[in-house]
Design an enzyme around this catalytic site. Structure first.
Site, PDB file in Angstrom:
ATOM      1  CG  ASN A 126      39.648 -32.768   1.478  1.00 38.60           C
ATOM      2  OD1 ASN A 126      38.469 -32.871   1.811  1.00 38.60           O
ATOM      3  ND2 ASN A 126      40.032 -32.703   0.211  1.00 38.60           N
ATOM      4  CD1 TRP A 127      38.941 -35.772   7.518  1.00 33.98           C
ATOM      5  CD2 TRP A 127      37.040 -35.402   8.641  1.00 33.98           C
ATOM      6  NE1 TRP A 127      39.264 -35.592   8.847  1.00 33.98           N
ATOM      7  CE2 TRP A 127      38.117 -35.368   9.560  1.00 33.98           C
ATOM      8  CE3 TRP A 127      35.742 -35.195   9.124  1.00 33.98           C
ATOM      9  CZ2 TRP A 127      37.935 -35.122  10.932  1.00 33.98           C
ATOM     10  CZ3 TRP A 127      35.558 -34.960  10.489  1.00 33.98           C
ATOM     11  CH2 TRP A 127      36.647 -34.929  11.381  1.00 33.98           C
ATOM     12  CE  LYS A 128      40.799 -36.263  -0.846  1.00 34.42           C
ATOM     13  NZ  LYS A 128      41.659 -36.968  -1.779  1.00 34.42           N
ATOM     14  N   GLY A 142      44.593 -35.865   2.588  1.00 32.30           N
ATOM     15  CA  GLY A 142      43.353 -36.521   2.198  1.00 32.30           C
ATOM     16  C   GLY A 142      43.158 -37.813   2.971  1.00 32.30           C
ATOM     17  CG  HIS A 175      40.277 -30.829  -3.724  1.00 37.32           C
ATOM     18  ND1 HIS A 175      40.132 -32.040  -4.367  1.00 37.32           N
ATOM     19  CD2 HIS A 175      41.189 -31.020  -2.757  1.00 37.32           C
ATOM     20  CE1 HIS A 175      40.920 -32.925  -3.782  1.00 37.32           C
ATOM     21  NE2 HIS A 175      41.582 -32.342  -2.807  1.00 37.32           N
ATOM     22  CD  GLU A 191      44.588 -30.901  -4.925  1.00 37.36           C
ATOM     23  OE1 GLU A 191      44.104 -30.089  -5.724  1.00 37.36           O
ATOM     24  OE2 GLU A 191      43.906 -31.686  -4.271  1.00 37.36           O
ATOM     25  CB  SER A 210      49.273 -38.992  -1.502  1.00 37.45           C
ATOM     26  OG  SER A 210      48.031 -39.171  -2.112  1.00 37.45           O
TER      27      SER A 210
HETATM   28  P1  13P Z   1      45.127 -38.086  -0.751  1.00 34.40           P
HETATM   29  O1  13P Z   1      45.932 -37.736   0.472  1.00 34.40           O
HETATM   30  O2  13P Z   1      43.807 -38.697  -0.442  1.00 34.40           O
HETATM   31  O3  13P Z   1      45.897 -38.825  -1.769  1.00 34.40           O
HETATM   32  O4  13P Z   1      44.728 -36.721  -1.459  1.00 34.40           O
HETATM   33  C1  13P Z   1      45.346 -35.528  -1.249  1.00 34.40           C
HETATM   34  C2  13P Z   1      44.273 -34.527  -1.420  1.00 34.40           C
HETATM   35  O5  13P Z   1      43.516 -34.522  -2.376  1.00 34.40           O
HETATM   36  C3  13P Z   1      44.099 -33.584  -0.345  1.00 34.40           C
HETATM   37  O6  13P Z   1      42.983 -32.806  -0.514  1.00 34.40           O
END
Ligand code: 13P
Length: 264
Positions: free
Chosen positions: A15-17, A241, A100, A172, A220
């Protein structure tokens, strides 16, 4: 011996957000392409920004990578300025992340919005990757289970047993996400929450569905700790993420999953 379930594929989702423009996304794809091999039992899913989906779809090796959108709107078309529908994404992606924690927290997505998005995904032949998880406040108040229950049952409210084959769930825990200053979840916490989610599926759809559905870990992770989460019984992969933006780390994580499957 690893606890990985051999009947279900391992899914590693990047997930590159809201990071990387089109050029940077393309560059990262090329780096990953050099490092990641085709694995029969491992699906590597990339979720770039909406803008990068089209160009990446033309560049990527579909035997190696699948594409996911990070979100979409639940109406198929109409006067919804600024939105992109699941119907529009139909030819482009196989997956879409739905619910999400950033959508729920920053954009006020309700249980019902998530339910409608799940329906829209299914209606348009896209597999929703549904994120479910409690916040730190929920957890501290002893309401974690209730939140998981409510999010899961509402999201699946109109999903039939047949549709369930095209659903992926993610546990999550919001208290374990770096964006929200999270702490590391203990494997034991993850195991219990995922067992609880499978129990809900068993109650709603029966034993076969509960064994078949893929449930990923979405707190994470990085290349050094991902092994510990992937070996938790009931975990079928990871929604990654921040660490997915680093090609060394992300390809190392895929490699960890690969080795674990070889070992069993
Ligand atoms: P991080 O790995 O950035 O902490 O977040 C996990 C996440 O939100 C995956 O979508």
């Amino acid at each position: 011996m690893s606890a990985m379930n051999q009947d279900r594929k391992t899914l590693i989702v990047a997930n590159w957000k809201m990071h990387l423009n089109v050029h940077q996304s393309s560059l990262l794809l090329h780096r990953l392409n050099e490092r990641i091999k085709i694995h029969r039992n491992i699906e590597v899913i990339l979720a770039p920004s909406m803008l990068s989906l089209q160009p990446l779809s033309l560049e990527l090796d579909r035997r190696k990578f699948k594409l996911a959108a990070q979100d979409a709107y639940f109406k198929d078309e109409g006067g919804y300025t600024g939105e992109v529908s699941f119907a529009m994404l139909g030819d482009l992606v196989e997956y879409c992340i739905v619910g999400h924690s950033s959508r729920r927290i920053y954009f006020g997505e309700t249980l019902e919005t998530v339910r409608d998005k799940v329906q829209a995904a299914v209606r348009n032949g896209i597999t929703p990757i549904i994120c479910i998880g409690e916040t730190k406040q929920d957890r501290d108040a002893g309401e974690g289970r209730q939140v998981i229950h409510d999010q899961l049952t509402t999201a699946l409210m109109n999903v039939t047993s047949r549709d369930l084959d095209k659903i992926v769930l993610v546990y999550e825990p919001v208290w374990a996400i770096s964006t929200f200053d999270g702490i590391m979840a203990k494997p034991d916490d993850v195991e219990k929450a995922i067992a609880y989610m499978r129990m809900q599926i068993r109650e709603l759809y029966g034993e076969r569905a509960a064994t078949k559905i893929s449930i990923l870990y979405g707190g994470s992770v990085n290349d050094t700790d991902v092994h510990g989460y992937l070996e938790v019984p009931g975990v079928d992969g990871a929604l990654v993420g921040a660490a997915s933006l680093n090609y060394h780390q992300f390809s190392a994580m895929v490699d960890v999953a690969y080795r674990m499957r070889l070992k069993v």
